[in-house]
Design a protein around this motif. Structure first.
Motif, PDB file in Angstrom:
ATOM      1  N   ALA A  34      48.471 -23.874 -78.219  1.00 16.07           N
ATOM      2  CA  ALA A  34      49.304 -23.353 -77.347  1.00 16.07           C
ATOM      3  C   ALA A  34      49.458 -23.860 -75.677  1.00 16.07           C
ATOM      4  CB  ALA A  34      49.139 -21.653 -77.070  1.00 16.07           C
ATOM      5  N   ALA A  84      55.962 -19.398 -78.528  1.00 22.00           N
ATOM      6  CA  ALA A  84      55.526 -17.882 -78.746  1.00 22.00           C
ATOM      7  C   ALA A  84      55.571 -17.438 -80.177  1.00 22.00           C
ATOM      8  CB  ALA A  84      56.299 -16.878 -77.876  1.00 22.00           C
ATOM      9  N   THR A  85      56.788 -18.073 -80.949  1.00 21.05           N
ATOM     10  CA  THR A  85      57.001 -17.770 -82.166  1.00 21.05           C
ATOM     11  C   THR A  85      55.797 -18.542 -83.222  1.00 21.05           C
ATOM     12  OG1 THR A  85      59.280 -17.324 -81.817  1.00 21.05           O
ATOM     13  CG2 THR A  85      58.733 -17.718 -83.885  1.00 21.05           C
ATOM     14  N   THR A  87      52.930 -19.553 -82.119  1.00 22.91           N
ATOM     15  CA  THR A  87      51.668 -19.066 -81.841  1.00 22.91           C
ATOM     16  C   THR A  87      51.465 -17.879 -82.690  1.00 22.91           C
ATOM     17  OG1 THR A  87      51.805 -20.039 -79.849  1.00 22.91           O
ATOM     18  CG2 THR A  87      50.022 -18.420 -80.143  1.00 22.91           C
ATOM     19  N   ALA A  88      52.389 -17.121 -82.724  1.00 23.50           N
ATOM     20  CA  ALA A  88      52.560 -15.652 -83.389  1.00 23.50           C
ATOM     21  C   ALA A  88      52.169 -16.032 -85.091  1.00 23.50           C
ATOM     22  CB  ALA A  88      53.446 -14.887 -83.158  1.00 23.50           C
ATOM     23  N   LEU A  89      52.834 -17.000 -85.625  1.00 30.25           N
ATOM     24  CA  LEU A  89      53.080 -17.323 -86.999  1.00 30.25           C
ATOM     25  C   LEU A  89      51.605 -18.033 -87.340  1.00 30.25           C
ATOM     26  CD1 LEU A  89      54.454 -17.704 -89.851  1.00 30.25           C
ATOM     27  CD2 LEU A  89      55.144 -20.076 -88.788  1.00 30.25           C
ATOM     28  N   LEU A  91      48.880 -17.440 -85.687  1.00 32.33           N
ATOM     29  CA  LEU A  91      47.763 -16.383 -85.640  1.00 32.33           C
ATOM     30  C   LEU A  91      47.821 -15.451 -87.059  1.00 32.33           C
ATOM     31  CD1 LEU A  91      47.717 -15.538 -81.870  1.00 32.33           C
ATOM     32  CD2 LEU A  91      45.922 -16.874 -83.373  1.00 32.33           C
ATOM     33  N   ALA A  92      49.208 -15.365 -87.334  1.00 30.33           N
ATOM     34  CA  ALA A  92      49.161 -14.359 -88.776  1.00 30.33           C
ATOM     35  C   ALA A  92      48.482 -15.167 -89.841  1.00 30.33           C
ATOM     36  CB  ALA A  92      50.619 -14.257 -88.696  1.00 30.33           C
TER      37      ALA A  92
END
Length: 114
Positions: A34, A84-85, A87-89, A91-92
């Motif tokens: 990120a 942001a998308t 990074t969220a993916l 982390l999931a």
């Protein structure tokens, strides 16, 4: 035209890449990715900057006024959303990897080696 924003973008990129290379934790690696991607924000804004330019709102600005490039601002906003998308993916995926294998250390994930 100043070279400082380009140097800042290179420095942030190199800090993120260094963190990726030395990371011993997948969550730390996602954070470093990120940071690496945030260097593109600085680079895009440096490309679109015009000295003495105003905001690209043309309702009350004379036609010959210098304005900042609105396309680069839109690309930067799109870059933020995509970053942001992603990074969220990631982390999931790390959370699911921790649930299945019990670790987030890349060296201990021997089942994933091909």
């Amino acid at each position: 035209m100043s070279v400082l924003p380009y140097l800042v973008a290179c420095w942030v990129f190199l800090v993120g890449v260094y963190g990726l290379v030395t990371s011993r934790d997948l969550i730390h690696a996602v954070g470093c990715l990120a940071v690496t991607q945030s260097s593109t924000y600085v680079l895009l804004l440096a490309v679109g900057y015009r000295d003495g330019g105003t905001a690209p709102v043309f309702s009350d600005v004379p036609r010959n006024a210098r304005t900042v490039d609105p396309v680069v601002q839109a690309l930067t906003l799109t870059d933020v959303v995509v970053g942001a998308t992603v990074t969220a993916l990631l982390l999931a995926l790390v959370v699911q990897l921790r649930k299945r294998h019990g670790t987030v250390d890349p060296d201990e994930l021997s089942e994933l080696k091909g």
